[in-house]
Enzyme design. Sequence first.
Site, short mmCIF file in Angstrom:
data_model
loop_
_atom_site.label_atom_id
_atom_site.label_comp_id
_atom_site.label_asym_id
_atom_site.label_seq_id
_atom_site.Cartn_x
_atom_site.Cartn_y
_atom_site.Cartn_z
N SER A 140 111.54 59.86 16.54
CA SER A 140 111.22 60.81 17.61
C SER A 140 111.10 62.17 16.94
O SER A 140 111.57 62.36 15.80
CB SER A 140 112.36 60.85 18.63
N TYR A 153 121.73 62.09 21.17
CA TYR A 153 120.42 61.42 21.08
C TYR A 153 119.73 61.85 19.78
O TYR A 153 119.21 61.00 19.03
CB TYR A 153 119.55 61.74 22.29
P1 NDP Z 1 111.25 53.12 28.12
O1 NDP Z 1 112.51 53.42 28.86
O2 NDP Z 1 109.98 53.05 28.89
O3 NDP Z 1 111.43 51.78 27.28
C1 NDP Z 1 112.61 51.52 26.57
C2 NDP Z 1 112.62 50.07 26.13
O4 NDP Z 1 113.81 49.86 25.35
C3 NDP Z 1 112.66 49.10 27.29
O5 NDP Z 1 111.76 48.04 27.05
C4 NDP Z 1 114.09 48.59 27.28
O6 NDP Z 1 114.13 47.22 27.68
C5 NDP Z 1 114.46 48.68 25.80
N1 NDP Z 1 115.90 48.76 25.62
C6 NDP Z 1 116.73 49.78 25.96
N2 NDP Z 1 118.00 49.44 25.71
C7 NDP Z 1 117.97 48.17 25.19
C8 NDP Z 1 118.96 47.27 24.75
N3 NDP Z 1 120.26 47.59 24.77
N4 NDP Z 1 118.59 46.05 24.29
C9 NDP Z 1 117.28 45.72 24.27
N5 NDP Z 1 116.29 46.53 24.68
C10 NDP Z 1 116.64 47.74 25.14
O7 NDP Z 1 111.16 54.26 27.00
P2 NDP Z 1 110.09 54.52 25.82
O8 NDP Z 1 109.06 53.48 25.76
O9 NDP Z 1 109.67 55.94 25.94
O10 NDP Z 1 111.07 54.43 24.57
C11 NDP Z 1 110.86 53.55 23.48
C12 NDP Z 1 111.41 54.20 22.23
O11 NDP Z 1 110.70 55.40 21.97
C13 NDP Z 1 112.89 54.59 22.28
O12 NDP Z 1 113.47 54.29 21.05
C14 NDP Z 1 112.84 56.12 22.51
O13 NDP Z 1 113.98 56.74 22.02
C15 NDP Z 1 111.61 56.46 21.71
N6 NDP Z 1 110.94 57.72 22.04
C16 NDP Z 1 110.54 58.01 23.31
C17 NDP Z 1 109.89 59.20 23.58
C18 NDP Z 1 109.49 59.60 24.96
O14 NDP Z 1 109.37 60.82 25.23
N7 NDP Z 1 109.22 58.68 25.86
C19 NDP Z 1 109.55 60.14 22.51
C20 NDP Z 1 110.03 59.74 21.22
C21 NDP Z 1 110.67 58.56 21.00
P3 NDP Z 1 115.21 46.57 28.67
O15 NDP Z 1 115.71 47.68 29.57
O16 NDP Z 1 114.47 45.49 29.38
O17 NDP Z 1 116.25 46.04 27.76
C1 8X3 Z 2 112.12 61.73 23.04
C2 8X3 Z 2 111.55 63.09 22.85
O1 8X3 Z 2 111.98 65.56 23.21
O2 8X3 Z 2 113.13 64.03 24.70
O3 8X3 Z 2 112.57 61.21 21.86
O4 8X3 Z 2 113.84 64.27 22.40
S1 8X3 Z 2 112.69 64.29 23.30
#
Ligand code: NDP
Ligand code: 8X3
Length: 253
Positions: A140, A153
Site C-alpha cells: 500500500s 495498519y
Molecule cells: P476488500 O475489503 O474489498 O477485500 C479484502 C479481501 O481480503 C476480501 O476478499 C476478504 O475476504 C479478504 N480477507 C480479509 N481478512 C481475511 C482473512 N482473515 N482471511 C482470508 N481473507 C481475508 O479490500 P481491498 O480489495 O481494497 O483490499 C485488498 C488488499 O489491498 C488489502 O491487503 C488492503 O490492505 C490492500 N490495499 C487496499 C487499498 C484500498 O484503498 N482499497 C489501498 C492499498 C492497499 P473474506 O472477508 O471473504 O475473508
Molecule cells: C490503503 C490506502 O491510504 O487508506 O492501504 O492507507 S490508505
Amino acid sequence: MKNIVLVTGATSGFGKAVAEKYAKNGYPVIITGRRTERLMELKSSLEADYNAKIYPLTFDVRDKDAVFIAINSLPEEWKNIEILINNAGLALGTAGIENGDISDWEIMIDTNVKGMLYVTKAVLPIMIANKSGHIVNMGSTASKETYPGGNVYCASKHAVQAISDGARQDLVKYGIKVSQICPGMAETEFSLVRYKGDAEKADNVYKGVTPLVAHDIAEIVFFVTSLPKHVCVRDLVVSCQQQANAFVVNRIV
Ligand code: NDP
Ligand code: 8X3
C-alpha cells in the site's frame, strides 16, 4: 496449460478483480477467502463468462493450520502454483495510538503480516521445487508513509514491504520473483471494513476524488506477472491522479 494462479482475498475488491483478469485470460485460478458463498458465486460467474477453470478454497489466513491443510489438500492437478497473489488484508479503525483497540491491532497484524507469511510458507515448496514462481504481495502507499490514525495498519504494510524485499533476496537463487504493489486510496469494501460498516464514513474517504478501482489494480498485477522471465518489477506505487501522497489530495467538491 497456462500457469496456475492462487489469489487470497478473492471474495471482494482487488482480489476478485485480479481473479477475473486471470480467468478471462485463460489461467486456472485458485480463489480463496473466508466467505464460501461469495467464492462459489465467483466460481460460477467466471465459469459461465469465460469458461474458466476455478478452484475455490475457503480459509482464514490467520489460522495457520487451516492455511496449510487447505493448500496441502489441493488436488494433484491444482498443486503446481506458479503465481501467488498475497492480497487478503484489511485496516480496522483510524484511532490514534493512545485510543487504539488492541483487538483491531491484533487482527491487522495477524491478517496482513502473519497470514501473508503462512500462505507464502505453504506455497513456497512448490515454487522452490519448480525453480520458478512469482509472488505478488499487496502492499500500500501505507508501506511507504504513515499518517495520523494509520499507526498499526501502516506498520503492517511496512512489514509487507520488508518481507517482500527480504524474500526477493532469499528466493532469487531459486528463480522466484517477488513483487510488491502499493496502491493509494481505492474504492472497494476496504473503507466499509475499516469503519466497521459505517457507509457514510466510508463514502467520505472518496469524496471529491475519482479513486482507483479494483480493475485498475487487476490490470497492474496482471501486467507485472506477464513480463518476460528475466524482468522483475520489485516495487510499484500507484495512486489516483488526485492523490499526490497521504496528505495532498486534490478533492474537487
Ligand atoms: P476488500 O475489503 O474489498 O477485500 C479484502 C479481501 O481480503 C476480501 O476478499 C476478504 O475476504 C479478504 N480477507 C480479509 N481478512 C481475511 C482473512 N482473515 N482471511 C482470508 N481473507 C481475508 O479490500 P481491498 O480489495 O481494497 O483490499 C485488498 C488488499 O489491498 C488489502 O491487503 C488492503 O490492505 C490492500 N490495499 C487496499 C487499498 C484500498 O484503498 N482499497 C489501498 C492499498 C492497499 P473474506 O472477508 O471473504 O475473508
Ligand atoms: C490503503 C490506502 O491510504 O487508506 O492501504 O492507507 S490508505
